[in-house]
Design a protein around this motif. Structure first.
Motif, PDB file in Angstrom:
ATOM      1  N   VAL A 247       0.755  -0.972  -0.001  1.00 31.18           N
ATOM      2  CA  VAL A 247      -0.133  -0.182  -0.017  1.00 31.18           C
ATOM      3  C   VAL A 247       0.881   1.159   0.041  1.00 31.18           C
ATOM      4  O   VAL A 247       0.674   2.283  -0.811  1.00 31.18           O
ATOM      5  N   PHE A 248       2.016   1.285   0.916  1.00 31.04           N
ATOM      6  CA  PHE A 248       2.686   2.586   0.906  1.00 31.04           C
ATOM      7  C   PHE A 248       3.503   2.748  -0.447  1.00 31.04           C
ATOM      8  O   PHE A 248       3.633   3.864  -0.723  1.00 31.04           O
ATOM      9  N   LYS A 249       4.058   1.688  -1.110  1.00 26.13           N
ATOM     10  CA  LYS A 249       4.510   1.628  -2.334  1.00 26.13           C
ATOM     11  C   LYS A 249       3.519   2.015  -3.393  1.00 26.13           C
ATOM     12  O   LYS A 249       3.976   2.939  -4.428  1.00 26.13           O
ATOM     13  N   LEU A 250       2.531   1.596  -3.538  1.00 28.14           N
ATOM     14  CA  LEU A 250       1.378   1.789  -4.525  1.00 28.14           C
ATOM     15  C   LEU A 250       0.936   3.114  -4.335  1.00 28.14           C
ATOM     16  O   LEU A 250       0.612   3.892  -5.501  1.00 28.14           O
ATOM     17  N   THR A 251       0.743   3.747  -3.383  1.00 17.67           N
ATOM     18  CA  THR A 251       0.358   5.237  -2.966  1.00 17.67           C
ATOM     19  C   THR A 251       1.308   6.196  -2.853  1.00 17.67           C
ATOM     20  O   THR A 251       1.288   7.496  -2.699  1.00 17.67           O
ATOM     21  N   ASN A 252       2.776   5.784  -3.117  1.00 18.14           N
ATOM     22  CA  ASN A 252       3.958   6.628  -3.064  1.00 18.14           C
ATOM     23  C   ASN A 252       4.234   7.222  -1.748  1.00 18.14           C
ATOM     24  O   ASN A 252       5.067   8.037  -1.410  1.00 18.14           O
ATOM     25  N   LEU A 253       3.506   6.550  -0.795  1.00 18.55           N
ATOM     26  CA  LEU A 253       3.806   6.887   0.679  1.00 18.55           C
ATOM     27  C   LEU A 253       5.582   6.390   1.040  1.00 18.55           C
ATOM     28  O   LEU A 253       5.925   6.953   2.060  1.00 18.55           O
ATOM     29  N   SER A 254       5.875   5.432   0.283  1.00 16.39           N
ATOM     30  CA  SER A 254       7.198   5.113   0.661  1.00 16.39           C
ATOM     31  C   SER A 254       8.256   6.140   0.292  1.00 16.39           C
ATOM     32  O   SER A 254       9.287   6.120   0.826  1.00 16.39           O
ATOM     33  N   LYS A 255       7.768   7.453  -0.544  1.00 21.23           N
ATOM     34  CA  LYS A 255       8.781   8.322  -0.596  1.00 21.23           C
ATOM     35  C   LYS A 255       9.000   9.034   0.526  1.00 21.23           C
ATOM     36  O   LYS A 255       9.883   9.681   0.765  1.00 21.23           O
ATOM     37  N   PHE A 256       7.816   9.043   1.644  1.00 21.76           N
ATOM     38  CA  PHE A 256       7.959   9.910   2.835  1.00 21.76           C
ATOM     39  C   PHE A 256       8.540   9.075   3.984  1.00 21.76           C
ATOM     40  O   PHE A 256       9.005   9.522   5.069  1.00 21.76           O
ATOM     41  N   PHE A 257       8.247   7.789   4.050  1.00 22.86           N
ATOM     42  CA  PHE A 257       8.419   7.033   4.912  1.00 22.86           C
ATOM     43  C   PHE A 257       9.624   5.653   4.629  1.00 22.86           C
ATOM     44  O   PHE A 257       9.603   5.276   3.654  1.00 22.86           O
ATOM     45  N   HIS A 258      10.397   5.508   5.729  1.00 26.34           N
ATOM     46  CA  HIS A 258      11.519   4.393   5.515  1.00 26.34           C
ATOM     47  C   HIS A 258      10.740   3.229   6.241  1.00 26.34           C
ATOM     48  O   HIS A 258      10.520   3.282   7.067  1.00 26.34           O
ATOM     49  N   LEU A 259      10.553   2.089   5.137  1.00 28.14           N
ATOM     50  CA  LEU A 259       9.937   0.879   5.840  1.00 28.14           C
ATOM     51  C   LEU A 259      11.249  -0.069   5.597  1.00 28.14           C
ATOM     52  O   LEU A 259      11.687  -0.309   4.681  1.00 28.14           O
TER      53      LEU A 259
END
Length: 113
Positions: A87-99
């Motif tokens: 979900v974080f990758k599909l919504t580009n939230l992975s640009k804001f958060f380090h998983l």
């Protein structure tokens, strides 16, 4: 949802258990705000036992990120289930958060900043 806070050196670790949704996201928001008010700007969320997070929970994470980064800190997510990572990758939230795959990796990533 259960929230347990602890320190690992100068990094605050929040262990989360259960679901993060509209009914209890305020608890997480309060926990993060409390850390910020205590000048704890380096935070790891251990999501190993989180079974569900809705958009309210994601909103809490996003609103907490700015004051942390303004103070040379960050919010890192450790042990997030693969479904959260997708979900974080599909919504580009992975640009804001380090998983990161583990709490140790998340804590160690602070020293590389």
């Amino acid at each position: 949802m259960e929230i347990a806070k602890r320190q690992v050196g100068d990094i605050a670790v929040i262990d989360l258990t259960g679901e993060i949704d509209i009914y209890n996201a305020g608890q997480l928001k309060s926990a993060l705000q409390e850390l910020i008010s205590q000048k704890q700007y380096r935070v790891v969320l251990n999501m190993k036992r989180v079974s569900y997070m809705d958009s309210t929970g994601i909103g809490v994470l996003l609103t907490s990120l700015n004051p942390l980064k303004q103070n040379q800190g960050d919010l890192k997510l450790a042990n997030a289930a693969e479904s959260f990572q997708k979900v974080f990758k599909l919504t580009n939230l992975s640009k804001f958060f380090h998983l990161l795959d583990s709490e140790e990796a998340a804590i160690g990533s602070f020293s590389r900043n």
